[in-house]
Every structure is written in structure tokens, then in C-alpha cells.
Design a protein around this motif. Structure first.
Motif, PDB file in Angstrom:
ATOM      1  N   LEU A   1      72.381 -17.011   0.025  1.00  0.00           N
ATOM      2  CA  LEU A   1      72.002 -18.106  -0.864  1.00  0.00           C
ATOM      3  C   LEU A   1      73.188 -18.568  -1.699  1.00  0.00           C
ATOM      4  O   LEU A   1      73.417 -19.761  -1.867  1.00  0.00           O
ATOM      5  CB  LEU A   1      70.850 -17.672  -1.768  1.00  0.00           C
ATOM      6  CG  LEU A   1      70.297 -18.706  -2.725  1.00  0.00           C
ATOM      7  CD1 LEU A   1      69.714 -19.882  -1.954  1.00  0.00           C
ATOM      8  CD2 LEU A   1      69.247 -18.083  -3.619  1.00  0.00           C
TER       9      LEU A   1
ATOM     10  N   LEU B   1      75.540 -20.487   0.625  1.00  0.00           N
ATOM     11  CA  LEU B   1      75.021 -21.813   0.944  1.00  0.00           C
ATOM     12  C   LEU B   1      75.121 -22.757  -0.245  1.00  0.00           C
ATOM     13  O   LEU B   1      75.396 -23.946  -0.081  1.00  0.00           O
ATOM     14  CB  LEU B   1      73.568 -21.708   1.412  1.00  0.00           C
ATOM     15  CG  LEU B   1      73.354 -21.151   2.822  1.00  0.00           C
ATOM     16  CD1 LEU B   1      71.879 -20.851   3.063  1.00  0.00           C
ATOM     17  CD2 LEU B   1      73.875 -22.116   3.862  1.00  0.00           C
ATOM     18  N   SER B   2      74.924 -22.237  -1.445  1.00  0.00           N
ATOM     19  CA  SER B   2      75.039 -23.077  -2.637  1.00  0.00           C
ATOM     20  C   SER B   2      76.470 -23.559  -2.824  1.00  0.00           C
ATOM     21  O   SER B   2      76.699 -24.733  -3.167  1.00  0.00           O
ATOM     22  CB  SER B   2      74.586 -22.305  -3.869  1.00  0.00           C
ATOM     23  OG  SER B   2      73.234 -21.960  -3.762  1.00  0.00           O
TER      24      SER B   2
ATOM     25  N   GLN C   1      77.086 -26.197  -0.239  1.00  0.00           N
ATOM     26  CA  GLN C   1      76.439 -27.448  -0.618  1.00  0.00           C
ATOM     27  C   GLN C   1      77.269 -28.196  -1.661  1.00  0.00           C
ATOM     28  O   GLN C   1      77.427 -29.412  -1.584  1.00  0.00           O
ATOM     29  CB  GLN C   1      75.043 -27.167  -1.158  1.00  0.00           C
ATOM     30  CG  GLN C   1      74.256 -28.408  -1.486  1.00  0.00           C
ATOM     31  CD  GLN C   1      72.909 -28.088  -2.086  1.00  0.00           C
ATOM     32  OE1 GLN C   1      72.755 -27.112  -2.799  1.00  0.00           O
ATOM     33  NE2 GLN C   1      71.929 -28.924  -1.786  1.00  0.00           N
TER      34      GLN C   1
ATOM     35  N   THR D   1      71.941 -28.178   5.119  1.00  0.00           N
ATOM     36  CA  THR D   1      72.249 -27.124   4.170  1.00  0.00           C
ATOM     37  C   THR D   1      71.144 -26.989   3.130  1.00  0.00           C
ATOM     38  O   THR D   1      70.735 -25.882   2.780  1.00  0.00           O
ATOM     39  CB  THR D   1      73.595 -27.400   3.474  1.00  0.00           C
ATOM     40  OG1 THR D   1      74.606 -27.556   4.471  1.00  0.00           O
ATOM     41  CG2 THR D   1      73.979 -26.267   2.553  1.00  0.00           C
ATOM     42  N   ARG D   2      70.655 -28.120   2.646  1.00  0.00           N
ATOM     43  CA  ARG D   2      69.583 -28.100   1.655  1.00  0.00           C
ATOM     44  C   ARG D   2      68.337 -27.410   2.217  1.00  0.00           C
ATOM     45  O   ARG D   2      67.699 -26.595   1.544  1.00  0.00           O
ATOM     46  CB  ARG D   2      69.249 -29.523   1.221  1.00  0.00           C
ATOM     47  CG  ARG D   2      68.224 -29.587   0.104  1.00  0.00           C
ATOM     48  CD  ARG D   2      67.965 -31.000  -0.336  1.00  0.00           C
ATOM     49  NE  ARG D   2      67.265 -31.741   0.699  1.00  0.00           N
ATOM     50  CZ  ARG D   2      67.647 -32.914   1.189  1.00  0.00           C
ATOM     51  NH1 ARG D   2      68.734 -33.502   0.746  1.00  0.00           N
ATOM     52  NH2 ARG D   2      66.942 -33.520   2.116  1.00  0.00           N
TER      53      ARG D   2
ATOM     54  N   GLU E   1      68.266 -25.230   4.694  1.00  0.00           N
ATOM     55  CA  GLU E   1      68.582 -23.817   4.912  1.00  0.00           C
ATOM     56  C   GLU E   1      68.443 -23.031   3.599  1.00  0.00           C
ATOM     57  O   GLU E   1      67.948 -21.912   3.592  1.00  0.00           O
ATOM     58  CB  GLU E   1      69.998 -23.682   5.470  1.00  0.00           C
ATOM     59  CG  GLU E   1      70.357 -22.294   5.905  1.00  0.00           C
ATOM     60  CD  GLU E   1      69.572 -21.809   7.116  1.00  0.00           C
ATOM     61  OE1 GLU E   1      69.388 -20.590   7.250  1.00  0.00           O
ATOM     62  OE2 GLU E   1      69.139 -22.648   7.919  1.00  0.00           O
ATOM     63  N   ILE E   2      68.872 -23.634   2.489  1.00  0.00           N
ATOM     64  CA  ILE E   2      68.717 -23.005   1.176  1.00  0.00           C
ATOM     65  C   ILE E   2      67.228 -22.797   0.891  1.00  0.00           C
ATOM     66  O   ILE E   2      66.818 -21.733   0.406  1.00  0.00           O
ATOM     67  CB  ILE E   2      69.385 -23.856   0.079  1.00  0.00           C
ATOM     68  CG1 ILE E   2      70.901 -23.767   0.209  1.00  0.00           C
ATOM     69  CG2 ILE E   2      68.946 -23.411  -1.311  1.00  0.00           C
ATOM     70  CD1 ILE E   2      71.654 -24.726  -0.694  1.00  0.00           C
TER      71      ILE E   2
ATOM     72  N   LYS F   1      65.329 -19.225   0.189  1.00  0.00           N
ATOM     73  CA  LYS F   1      64.545 -19.013  -1.030  1.00  0.00           C
ATOM     74  C   LYS F   1      63.112 -18.624  -0.697  1.00  0.00           C
ATOM     75  O   LYS F   1      62.516 -17.779  -1.377  1.00  0.00           O
ATOM     76  CB  LYS F   1      64.566 -20.271  -1.897  1.00  0.00           C
ATOM     77  CG  LYS F   1      65.849 -20.468  -2.631  1.00  0.00           C
ATOM     78  CD  LYS F   1      65.760 -21.677  -3.550  1.00  0.00           C
ATOM     79  CE  LYS F   1      67.025 -21.861  -4.359  1.00  0.00           C
ATOM     80  NZ  LYS F   1      66.914 -23.028  -5.268  1.00  0.00           N
TER      81      LYS F   1
END
Length: 64
Positions: free
Chosen positions: A20, A23-24, A27, A48-49, A51-52, A56
Motif C-alpha cells: 500500500l 502504491l501510494s 500514485q 493504480t487507484r 489497485e490501492i 485496502k
């Protein structure tokens, strides 16, 4: 696609949290590149959004 799903299910909570964070950061870099006009494939922002959101969801399911 099926390989990615199996991969996510087998990750531990710590691994999901580190994914996470990665990925953040990715992003944020994509947003900067998009604003600067250096991101030729803008669909990766949406991927990407999502996948986040998947990560979560897995984290919340693991907490319950």
C-alpha cells in the motif's frame, strides 16, 4: 489476471501494508508526471487507484 489475484490472497498483513505504501508513492509520482505532461499512458493512474482500493479491501478483511 488470475495470477495477481492468487498473489494478493497469499500476502500477509505486513506485506499488504508495504504494498500500500509503495502504491501510494507510485500514485504520487504518476500525478506529478501527469501534471508535467510526462505521462504518456494516463490510464495507469486509474489502474493504480483501483489497485490501492483492492489492497485496502484485503487489509480491512484481514482485520475482521
Amino acid at each position: 489476471m488470475a495470477d495477481k489475484k492468487v498473489e494478493k490472497e497469499s500476502l500477509t498483513v505486513e506485506a499488504l501494508q508495504s504494498k500500500l505504501v509503495d502504491l501510494s508513492k507510485e500514485q504520487m509520482n504518476q500525478r506529478f508526471q501527469h501534471v508535467a505532461g510526462q505521462l504518456p499512458k494516463t490510464h495507469v493512474i486509474r489502474q493504480t487507484r483501483r489497485e490501492i482500493a483492492r489492497v485496502k479491501t484485503k487489509l480491512n478483511a484481514a482485520k475482521k
